[in-house]
Design a protein around this motif. Structure first.
Motif, PDB file in Angstrom:
ATOM      1  N   SER A  10       0.839  -1.190   0.000  1.00 26.47           N
ATOM      2  CA  SER A  10       0.000   0.000   0.000  1.00 26.47           C
ATOM      3  C   SER A  10       0.881   1.249   0.000  1.00 26.47           C
ATOM      4  O   SER A  10       1.988   1.250   0.518  1.00 26.47           O
ATOM      5  N   LEU A  11       0.351   2.278  -0.631  1.00 24.14           N
ATOM      6  CA  LEU A  11       1.084   3.550  -0.751  1.00 24.14           C
ATOM      7  C   LEU A  11       0.252   4.660  -0.126  1.00 24.14           C
ATOM      8  O   LEU A  11      -0.886   4.886  -0.544  1.00 24.14           O
ATOM      9  N   LEU A  12       0.823   5.328   0.857  1.00 21.28           N
ATOM     10  CA  LEU A  12       0.179   6.504   1.432  1.00 21.28           C
ATOM     11  C   LEU A  12       0.589   7.726   0.619  1.00 21.28           C
ATOM     12  O   LEU A  12       1.773   7.983   0.433  1.00 21.28           O
ATOM     13  N   THR A  13      -0.416   8.458   0.114  1.00 20.63           N
ATOM     14  CA  THR A  13      -0.127   9.693  -0.617  1.00 20.63           C
ATOM     15  C   THR A  13      -0.746  10.845   0.152  1.00 20.63           C
ATOM     16  O   THR A  13      -1.904  10.775   0.582  1.00 20.63           O
ATOM     17  N   ILE A  14       0.039  11.873   0.362  1.00 20.23           N
ATOM     18  CA  ILE A  14      -0.484  13.019   1.100  1.00 20.23           C
ATOM     19  C   ILE A  14      -0.081  14.302   0.393  1.00 20.23           C
ATOM     20  O   ILE A  14       1.025  14.400  -0.156  1.00 20.23           O
ATOM     21  N   GLY A  15      -0.996  15.276   0.350  1.00 23.58           N
ATOM     22  CA  GLY A  15      -0.712  16.535  -0.346  1.00 23.58           C
ATOM     23  C   GLY A  15      -2.016  17.252  -0.629  1.00 23.58           C
ATOM     24  O   GLY A  15      -3.033  16.981   0.017  1.00 23.58           O
ATOM     25  N   THR A  16      -1.975  18.121  -1.631  1.00 25.64           N
ATOM     26  CA  THR A  16      -3.174  18.897  -1.932  1.00 25.64           C
ATOM     27  C   THR A  16      -4.080  18.176  -2.925  1.00 25.64           C
ATOM     28  O   THR A  16      -3.625  17.463  -3.817  1.00 25.64           O
ATOM     29  N   VAL A  17      -5.382  18.361  -2.724  1.00 26.55           N
ATOM     30  CA  VAL A  17      -6.398  18.021  -3.730  1.00 26.55           C
ATOM     31  C   VAL A  17      -7.113  19.347  -3.932  1.00 26.55           C
ATOM     32  O   VAL A  17      -7.664  19.899  -2.964  1.00 26.55           O
ATOM     33  N   ALA A  18      -7.093  19.879  -5.113  1.00 30.77           N
ATOM     34  CA  ALA A  18      -7.344  21.313  -5.248  1.00 30.77           C
ATOM     35  C   ALA A  18      -7.903  21.689  -6.609  1.00 30.77           C
ATOM     36  O   ALA A  18      -8.190  20.826  -7.443  1.00 30.77           O
ATOM     37  N   PHE A  19      -8.077  22.994  -6.807  1.00 30.64           N
ATOM     38  CA  PHE A  19      -8.445  23.534  -8.117  1.00 30.64           C
ATOM     39  C   PHE A  19      -7.298  24.384  -8.665  1.00 30.64           C
ATOM     40  O   PHE A  19      -6.611  25.078  -7.911  1.00 30.64           O
ATOM     41  N   ASP A  20      -7.124  24.330  -9.968  1.00 24.19           N
ATOM     42  CA  ASP A  20      -6.140  25.185 -10.647  1.00 24.19           C
ATOM     43  C   ASP A  20      -6.820  25.924 -11.796  1.00 24.19           C
ATOM     44  O   ASP A  20      -7.673  25.337 -12.488  1.00 24.19           O
ATOM     45  N   THR A  21      -6.407  27.153 -11.998  1.00 27.49           N
ATOM     46  CA  THR A  21      -6.706  27.817 -13.267  1.00 27.49           C
ATOM     47  C   THR A  21      -5.370  28.028 -13.963  1.00 27.49           C
ATOM     48  O   THR A  21      -4.442  28.597 -13.389  1.00 27.49           O
ATOM     49  N   ILE A  22      -5.281  27.514 -15.173  1.00 25.35           N
ATOM     50  CA  ILE A  22      -3.988  27.416 -15.855  1.00 25.35           C
ATOM     51  C   ILE A  22      -4.066  28.089 -17.210  1.00 25.35           C
ATOM     52  O   ILE A  22      -4.971  27.798 -18.002  1.00 25.35           O
ATOM     53  N   GLU A  23      -3.098  28.956 -17.483  1.00 20.37           N
ATOM     54  CA  GLU A  23      -3.011  29.542 -18.813  1.00 20.37           C
ATOM     55  C   GLU A  23      -1.683  29.147 -19.434  1.00 20.37           C
ATOM     56  O   GLU A  23      -0.633  29.326 -18.818  1.00 20.37           O
ATOM     57  N   THR A  24      -1.737  28.567 -20.608  1.00 17.57           N
ATOM     58  CA  THR A  24      -0.511  28.231 -21.349  1.00 17.57           C
ATOM     59  C   THR A  24      -0.648  28.862 -22.732  1.00 17.57           C
ATOM     60  O   THR A  24      -1.723  29.361 -23.081  1.00 17.57           O
ATOM     61  N   PRO A  25       0.434  28.826 -23.531  1.00 17.30           N
ATOM     62  CA  PRO A  25       0.307  29.365 -24.888  1.00 17.30           C
ATOM     63  C   PRO A  25      -0.760  28.623 -25.698  1.00 17.30           C
ATOM     64  O   PRO A  25      -1.182  29.096 -26.747  1.00 17.30           O
ATOM     65  N   TYR A  26      -1.216  27.463 -25.236  1.00 19.95           N
ATOM     66  CA  TYR A  26      -2.207  26.683 -25.983  1.00 19.95           C
ATOM     67  C   TYR A  26      -3.645  26.972 -25.575  1.00 19.95           C
ATOM     68  O   TYR A  26      -4.578  26.479 -26.194  1.00 19.95           O
ATOM     69  N   GLY A  27      -3.818  27.730 -24.470  1.00 18.48           N
ATOM     70  CA  GLY A  27      -5.182  28.009 -24.050  1.00 18.48           C
ATOM     71  C   GLY A  27      -5.278  28.175 -22.549  1.00 18.48           C
ATOM     72  O   GLY A  27      -4.267  28.244 -21.850  1.00 18.48           O
TER      73      GLY A  27
END
Lengths: 304, 304
Positions: free
Chosen positions: A2-19
């Motif tokens: 088993s693998l314990l994963t801990i960190g953020t679960v979140a929302f992002d707004t992302i702008e790249t040259p593609y959109g």
């Protein structure tokens, strides 16, 4: 395994040259968990979300076999939110907004069943939270890896070093390795970081691949040259998730095992950047992953 | 097998964070010839020097088996001189002085014996000179490679493209590939550059290694992570010399042969940066080269 994963679960707004993608699902723990889910089915996720997090996204993680017993929901609050804009070269970005929201009060209490997770991937969070998680574990872990960032080196270096001293693998990028060690040369930086505790050091170099250091030995995993990098967000976390997921699957924590893990992490990261957010990581097939691993093998194979 | 090398034989004054070296021997053709000399003993050098170039340095090239019949000496003039200062990261540098001197009038007339050289490495020079050399060859060449730089793209792009159309391999760095193709992605850049003529494209990325493109196939040769990069001057030319020298030795101009050449070029470049100028390239042993090739193999070898 088993693998314990801990960190953020979140929302992002992302702008790249593609959109631009508005308020899509992101967060280190999300990327780590999706990537690892292609190798193991016992992933114990620990994170906090607000009442604004969509049920279908929770269901989607569940459908990938992720155990959400440790997912805290603060229904009165809002999920962590990050907004950023990438430059043309995709290697640098500006952070436009960071709203901690519910993350400000995150004080993870691990469910009993999580405490004996054999493998642990501590995503980038405050060193205090990372330490608190380590202290709740039952001490039977086979391998503990962590990520961090420059910000914690700037404001909490002593505490960060206490956490680093307790893990087997530190996974950071080249600039972070330089700041942590005070050395520009990554070879010298690795020697210093080994003295801080971790027997393995993984230095991520984005489009230039990743290096694994283990007391004088060096392994290099290239990044796959891609015609289009659509969105680099989460690539580092996806790499870490693929890496730890594969190691948890094989149970091989030798140097050779780490090397194979690095290649799997790189393969998963190469999918991540092909679409905005976690889109590409949601429905990969084993065939696609195998074909990608073949591409990595061809990329570096030669005979003399 | 014989290799024609053409380019500058010159003086450099170099300042790096490790120190300063005043008016030491440099020049693309010097680095190319030294590096290639560890693989073949028929190197036909074409270059121009002034009366200020030391006889012992000429003897030193001769001692490595380099044929200097095509080395023009303008005893009234001064050799080409470059002075530069590297930044702390060693990836960027400022040019402080460029004195063309005798290079202004360089109009290479190839000795008869050079014209049938099976392999050709055109160092960075004006496209006009590169074309003039190509026109003097007898047309029996097995493989022709060339280097160039942004400067010629800025001021002589049409002529440069005429030269590029006539070679088998173009060896340039990542920024040059982007400028030449107008594409940021190296994968897209390679596809465009293939349409200009070269069936092989080598893109050097300095400390991040080198990529070989061949109509949709990609091979990656890492750079060896070093504790100390003492002086990067000439590393790209040393890479090209090791690459072409090894290919000339084996006679294998297939994609597989190119891959092995890339590794040998990278190995030679890794020596070059360990000392100022050509110092490290003067007295390498076969054992040192073999050991370095082993390090490269270990760096990328993994089993899944």
């Amino acid at each position: 395994m088993s693998l314990l994963t801990i960190g953020t679960v979140a929302f992002d707004t992302i702008e790249t040259p593609y959109g631009k993608a508005e308020k899509i699902v992101g967060g280190a723990c999300t990327y780590i968990s999706y990537a690892a889910s292609y190798f193991i089915d016992k992933i114990n996720l620990s994170a906090i979300i607000g009442g604004d997090f969509p049920q279908e996204e929770i269901d989607s993680l569940k459908a990938r076999g992720v155990n959400l017993e440790g997912l805290e929901v603060d229904s009165e609050g809002l999920s962590f939110f990050w907004e950023g804009r990438y430059h043309t070269n995709m290697n640098s970005r500006d952070t436009l907004i960071t709203d901690l929201n519910v993350l400000q009060d995150f004080n993870p209490i691990l469910p009993e069943s999580y405490k004996s997770s054999e493998y642990v991937m501590l995503g980038n969070l405050t060193p205090d939270i990372q330490m608190s998680v380590l202290e709740q574990l039952d001490g039977t872990q086979k391998l503990i890896a962590m990520d961090t960032m420059n910000f914690w080196m700037d404001i909490a270096m002593p505490r960060l070093k206490e956490v680093i001293a307790k893990v087997d693998i530190l996974i950071i990028n080249d600039e972070e390795a330089r700041q942590l060690s005070g050395e520009y040369s990554l070879v010298k930086a690795a020697a210093i970081i080994h003295t801080m505790g971790p027997k393995y050091l993984v230095i991520k170099k984005g489009e230039h691949g990743a290096l694994l250091f283990h007391h004088g030995q060096i392994f290099f995993a290239p990044a796959l040259p891609l015609a289009e990098v659509f969105d680099p967000t989460g690539a580092g976390d996806t790499f870490a998730g693929g890496f730890m997921g594969y190691i948890a699957k094989t149970g091989d924590i030798s140097y050779e095992g780490m090397k194979a893990g690095l290649i799997h992490g790189s393969a998963m990261a190469s999918f991540c950047v092909e679409e905005f957010g976690i889109k590409r990581l949601k429905n990969l097939t084993q065939q696609e992953i195998d074909a990608r691993l073949d591409e990595f093998a061809k990329l570096v194979h030669y005979k003399i």
